[in-house]
Motif scaffolding. Structure first.
Motif, PDB file in Angstrom:
ATOM      1  N   ASP A   1       1.219  -1.313  -0.269  1.00  0.00           N
ATOM      2  CA  ASP A   1      -0.267   0.209   0.134  1.00  0.00           C
ATOM      3  C   ASP A   1       1.375   1.023  -0.264  1.00  0.00           C
ATOM      4  O   ASP A   1       1.750   1.596   0.828  1.00  0.00           O
ATOM      5  N   LYS A   2       0.426   1.756  -0.882  1.00  0.00           N
ATOM      6  CA  LYS A   2       1.520   3.290  -1.166  1.00  0.00           C
ATOM      7  C   LYS A   2       1.679   4.252  -0.253  1.00  0.00           C
ATOM      8  O   LYS A   2       2.559   4.634   0.349  1.00  0.00           O
ATOM      9  N   TYR A   3       0.229   4.697   0.337  1.00  0.00           N
ATOM     10  CA  TYR A   3       0.066   5.114   1.216  1.00  0.00           C
ATOM     11  C   TYR A   3       0.988   4.678   2.974  1.00  0.00           C
ATOM     12  O   TYR A   3       1.476   5.690   3.580  1.00  0.00           O
TER      13      TYR A   3
ATOM     14  N   LEU B   1      -0.965  10.892  -9.322  1.00  0.00           N
ATOM     15  CA  LEU B   1      -2.080  10.449  -8.634  1.00  0.00           C
ATOM     16  C   LEU B   1      -1.594   9.041  -8.606  1.00  0.00           C
ATOM     17  O   LEU B   1      -1.304   8.929  -9.129  1.00  0.00           O
ATOM     18  N   LYS B   2      -1.830   8.515  -7.426  1.00  0.00           N
ATOM     19  CA  LYS B   2      -1.399   6.567  -7.164  1.00  0.00           C
ATOM     20  C   LYS B   2      -2.347   6.181  -6.852  1.00  0.00           C
ATOM     21  O   LYS B   2      -3.125   6.814  -5.443  1.00  0.00           O
ATOM     22  N   LYS B   3      -2.269   5.406  -7.734  1.00  0.00           N
ATOM     23  CA  LYS B   3      -3.422   3.211  -6.955  1.00  0.00           C
ATOM     24  C   LYS B   3      -2.430   3.307  -5.372  1.00  0.00           C
ATOM     25  O   LYS B   3      -1.659   3.496  -5.792  1.00  0.00           O
TER      26      LYS B   3
ATOM     27  N   LYS C   1      17.584  13.093 -11.586  1.00  0.00           N
ATOM     28  CA  LYS C   1      17.794  12.354 -11.448  1.00  0.00           C
ATOM     29  C   LYS C   1      16.780  10.794 -11.276  1.00  0.00           C
ATOM     30  O   LYS C   1      16.091  11.215 -10.191  1.00  0.00           O
ATOM     31  N   GLU C   2      16.095   9.646 -11.593  1.00  0.00           N
ATOM     32  CA  GLU C   2      15.831   8.450 -10.715  1.00  0.00           C
ATOM     33  C   GLU C   2      16.406   7.938 -10.590  1.00  0.00           C
ATOM     34  O   GLU C   2      17.078   7.159 -11.892  1.00  0.00           O
ATOM     35  N   ILE C   3      16.596   7.571  -9.267  1.00  0.00           N
ATOM     36  CA  ILE C   3      17.838   6.310  -8.867  1.00  0.00           C
ATOM     37  C   ILE C   3      17.201   5.419  -8.295  1.00  0.00           C
ATOM     38  O   ILE C   3      16.058   4.384  -7.654  1.00  0.00           O
TER      39      ILE C   3
ATOM     40  N   LEU D   1      -2.374  11.315  -3.180  1.00  0.00           N
ATOM     41  CA  LEU D   1      -1.941  12.509  -3.778  1.00  0.00           C
ATOM     42  C   LEU D   1      -0.467  12.574  -3.708  1.00  0.00           C
ATOM     43  O   LEU D   1      -0.657  13.227  -3.216  1.00  0.00           O
ATOM     44  N   GLU D   2      -0.074  13.015  -4.874  1.00  0.00           N
ATOM     45  CA  GLU D   2       1.637  13.128  -4.278  1.00  0.00           C
ATOM     46  C   GLU D   2       2.207  15.038  -4.833  1.00  0.00           C
ATOM     47  O   GLU D   2       1.330  15.278  -6.035  1.00  0.00           O
ATOM     48  N   GLU D   3       2.645  15.415  -4.476  1.00  0.00           N
ATOM     49  CA  GLU D   3       3.455  16.597  -4.461  1.00  0.00           C
ATOM     50  C   GLU D   3       4.156  16.384  -5.685  1.00  0.00           C
ATOM     51  O   GLU D   3       4.301  14.795  -5.785  1.00  0.00           O
ATOM     52  N   LEU D   4       3.976  17.081  -7.223  1.00  0.00           N
ATOM     53  CA  LEU D   4       4.963  16.588  -8.081  1.00  0.00           C
ATOM     54  C   LEU D   4       6.530  17.506  -7.895  1.00  0.00           C
ATOM     55  O   LEU D   4       6.720  18.098  -7.320  1.00  0.00           O
ATOM     56  N   VAL D   5       7.530  16.610  -8.050  1.00  0.00           N
ATOM     57  CA  VAL D   5       9.312  16.436  -7.643  1.00  0.00           C
ATOM     58  C   VAL D   5       8.919  16.909  -9.200  1.00  0.00           C
ATOM     59  O   VAL D   5       8.864  17.062 -10.182  1.00  0.00           O
ATOM     60  N   ASP D   6       9.780  17.989  -8.875  1.00  0.00           N
ATOM     61  CA  ASP D   6      11.037  18.501 -10.216  1.00  0.00           C
ATOM     62  C   ASP D   6      11.800  18.039 -10.217  1.00  0.00           C
ATOM     63  O   ASP D   6      13.286  17.836  -9.779  1.00  0.00           O
TER      64      ASP D   6
ATOM     65  N   VAL E   1      12.731   8.768  -1.313  1.00  0.00           N
ATOM     66  CA  VAL E   1      11.762   7.106  -1.884  1.00  0.00           C
ATOM     67  C   VAL E   1      10.980   8.091  -2.149  1.00  0.00           C
ATOM     68  O   VAL E   1       9.852   8.332  -2.127  1.00  0.00           O
ATOM     69  N   ASN E   2      11.351   6.645  -3.466  1.00  0.00           N
ATOM     70  CA  ASN E   2       9.508   6.686  -3.998  1.00  0.00           C
ATOM     71  C   ASN E   2       9.143   5.934  -3.685  1.00  0.00           C
ATOM     72  O   ASN E   2       7.633   5.643  -3.693  1.00  0.00           O
ATOM     73  N   GLU E   3       9.630   4.400  -4.516  1.00  0.00           N
ATOM     74  CA  GLU E   3       8.955   3.698  -4.027  1.00  0.00           C
ATOM     75  C   GLU E   3       9.642   2.677  -3.915  1.00  0.00           C
ATOM     76  O   GLU E   3      10.904   2.379  -4.451  1.00  0.00           O
ATOM     77  N   LEU E   4       9.263   1.120  -3.146  1.00  0.00           N
ATOM     78  CA  LEU E   4      10.316   0.070  -2.671  1.00  0.00           C
ATOM     79  C   LEU E   4       9.521  -1.185  -3.494  1.00  0.00           C
ATOM     80  O   LEU E   4       8.603  -1.529  -3.888  1.00  0.00           O
TER      81      LEU E   4
ATOM     82  N   ASP F   1       4.691  -0.444 -13.275  1.00  0.00           N
ATOM     83  CA  ASP F   1       5.108  -0.069 -14.360  1.00  0.00           C
ATOM     84  C   ASP F   1       4.059   1.036 -14.920  1.00  0.00           C
ATOM     85  O   ASP F   1       3.823   1.102 -15.764  1.00  0.00           O
ATOM     86  N   GLY F   2       4.106   2.012 -13.558  1.00  0.00           N
ATOM     87  CA  GLY F   2       3.973   3.408 -14.407  1.00  0.00           C
ATOM     88  C   GLY F   2       1.968   3.216 -14.496  1.00  0.00           C
ATOM     89  O   GLY F   2       0.923   4.145 -14.487  1.00  0.00           O
ATOM     90  N   LYS F   3       1.397   2.185 -14.713  1.00  0.00           N
ATOM     91  CA  LYS F   3       0.041   1.346 -14.449  1.00  0.00           C
ATOM     92  C   LYS F   3      -0.747   2.377 -13.020  1.00  0.00           C
ATOM     93  O   LYS F   3       0.244   2.083 -12.177  1.00  0.00           O
ATOM     94  N   GLY F   4      -1.181   3.079 -12.636  1.00  0.00           N
ATOM     95  CA  GLY F   4      -1.884   3.269 -11.973  1.00  0.00           C
ATOM     96  C   GLY F   4      -1.213   5.296 -11.178  1.00  0.00           C
ATOM     97  O   GLY F   4      -1.779   5.007  -9.665  1.00  0.00           O
ATOM     98  N   VAL F   5      -0.194   5.548 -12.323  1.00  0.00           N
ATOM     99  CA  VAL F   5       0.332   6.922 -11.656  1.00  0.00           C
ATOM    100  C   VAL F   5      -0.397   7.579 -13.090  1.00  0.00           C
ATOM    101  O   VAL F   5      -0.475   7.770 -14.361  1.00  0.00           O
ATOM    102  N   LEU F   6      -0.984   9.405 -12.420  1.00  0.00           N
ATOM    103  CA  LEU F   6      -1.344   9.847 -13.396  1.00  0.00           C
ATOM    104  C   LEU F   6      -0.940  11.023 -12.871  1.00  0.00           C
ATOM    105  O   LEU F   6      -1.062  11.247 -11.776  1.00  0.00           O
TER     106      LEU F   6
END
Ligand code: ADP
Length: 391
Positions: free
Chosen positions: A117-119, A155-157, A194-196, A186-191, A273-276, A163-168
């Motif tokens: 669960d992302k939240y 917005l994320k489910k 780089k994605e690491i 609902l996440e703040e838009l990060v500028d 940290v974005n996701e695990l 793979d980006g499905k459920g992210v908008l």
């Protein structure tokens, strides 16, 4: 339950011959794990709902069943000594039941539950002072209308996106009617600069090993990975910081096994940290050719209670996924591959999936070179050839 090594057995000299190991999920990650299990002399059972899943032809104990169905998971797991996963969409109550019955489950049901669960993942990490993107729990579309002042946002489910499905990216109130079903974060838009990703492993004594960070270069339109480059083009200070965060995360979720920790480095230098993913991961494919111990072998070492291997990078590398529809024109791709495979240090992994659909990962290519920039140039050329193969 005991499973001492049995190297002195008369009838069978296989080291782990008395161990029954199972993987939940029969995709390409499971198939690659099986390849390393073969090197360890292991037979591995697999659970997947698709009879044509990539693992089906590599496992003599391939069982059909739904990983989110309690009974299917219990039925599959109850004969096993050790159970692991190659995807996190698993019924965790079934895993808890199996663990209570003595099956060793890696990673633990609790680790998987946090990550499903992302939240929950976000609030859990925040409680350990790990930097995450600010986000709000939103129950449904109606609730989303109460949050328009936070737009633009991401917005994320909460569950089962991949793979980006459920992210908008959401910008206006008009877009709400078209978004997928909640609940959401609902996440703040990060500028993002780089994605690491950092692959980290931790054993049940709490020892942690960390691979070198990789730079994930995304196709922003399709929210799909274009290239993944290791070592990442970041400063030494940033590399130290992202590895320290990955280790902190492994402790925070009490990981036993292997995990990808995906992070953003923002244009202002902040790291989030974005996701695990508490399992072998796409961003660790390069470890097959470009690290001393692959992520798959490391996963096996941890779950078998063996010493972890060195995570040292042995050569610079670039990994690219082969994704439908590029993969579907077999003849054209075969022609392209004839040229691609003439290039030095190019390694093809074709998953043998019977069917493809838009965006599905059908294989990957890892390019290595002693010179990082050379590996990148070769990869750009290969990407062009694959595209030409499609057109
Ligand atoms: P998935 O689980 O489907 O991979 P992610 O959370 O990784 O979803 O998001 C997919 C992509 O969306 C990320 O790789 C990143 O490019 C973009 N993204 C995600 N969250 C944000 C954010 N808060 N701000 C900006 N871009 C984001």
């Amino acid at each position: 339950m005991t499973f001492a090594l049995s190297i002195t057995r008369n009838d069978n000299l296989t080291m782990f011959s008395n161990l029954k190991i199972g993987i939940i999920g029969g995709g390409q990650l499971g198939a690659m794990l099986i390849k390393y299990a073969i090197d360890f002399g292991l037979d591995v059972a697999v659970l997947d709902a698709d009879p044509n899943a990539p693992c089906a032809r590599y496992s003599s104990s391939f069982k059909l069943g739904n990983s989110l169905n309690y009974d299917d998971v219990v039925k599959f797991g109850k004969e096993l000594d050790i159970l692991t996963i190659e995807k996190e969409a698993v019924d965790v109550n079934a895993l808890r039941y199996l663990r209570d019955k003595g099956v060793k489950v890696y990673p633990s049901p609790e680790t998987i539950e946090i990550i499903q669960d992302k939240y929950l993942q976000k609030t859990h990490l925040r409680s350990f002072n790990i930097p995450v993107v600010t986000g709000w729990l939103v129950t449904d579309r109606k609730d989303l209308e109460q949050h328009v002042e936070k737009f633009p946002g991401i917005l994320k489910k909460c569950t089962q996106g991949y793979d980006g499905k459920g992210v908008l990216k959401i910008q206006t109130v008009e877009e709400i009617k078209d978004v997928f079903e909640g609940p959401y974060v609902l996440e703040e838009l990060v500028d993002i600069k780089k994605e690491i990703s950092v692959i980290v492993s931790r054993n049940d004594s709490g020892l942690i090993e960390c691979y070198d960070p990789v730079h994930m270069v995304f196709d922003k339109e399709r929210m799909l990975l274009d290239f993944q480059i290791c070592p990442a083009d970041i400063t030494e200070d940033q590399a130290i910081k992202v590895c320290a965060i990955a280790k902190q995360v492994a402790e925070a979720v009490d990981l036993v096994g292997i995990m990808a920790v995906e992070m953003f480095i923002a244009t202002n230098g902040r790291i989030f940290v974005n996701e695990l993913a508490p399992r072998p991961h796409n961003s660790g494919h390069h470890t097959i050719e470009a690290a001393t111990t692959s992520q798959f072998e490391q996963q096996l070492r941890v779950i078998l209670g063996l010493p972890m291997g060195s995570t040292k990078t042995t050569t610079p590398s670039v990994m690219m996924n082969i994704i439908e529809p590029v993969a579907h024109r077999k003849q054209a791709i075969m022609e392209a591959l004839k040229t691609i495979l003439c290039t030095s240090d190019v390694h093809l992994h074709w998953y043998g999936k019977k069917e493809g659909f838009e965006g599905r990962k059908m294989g990957h290519i890892t390019v290595t070179d002693v010179v990082r920039e050379e590996a990148i140039s070769k990869s750009i050329m290969i990407k062009h050839l694959l595209k030409e193969g499609h057109e």
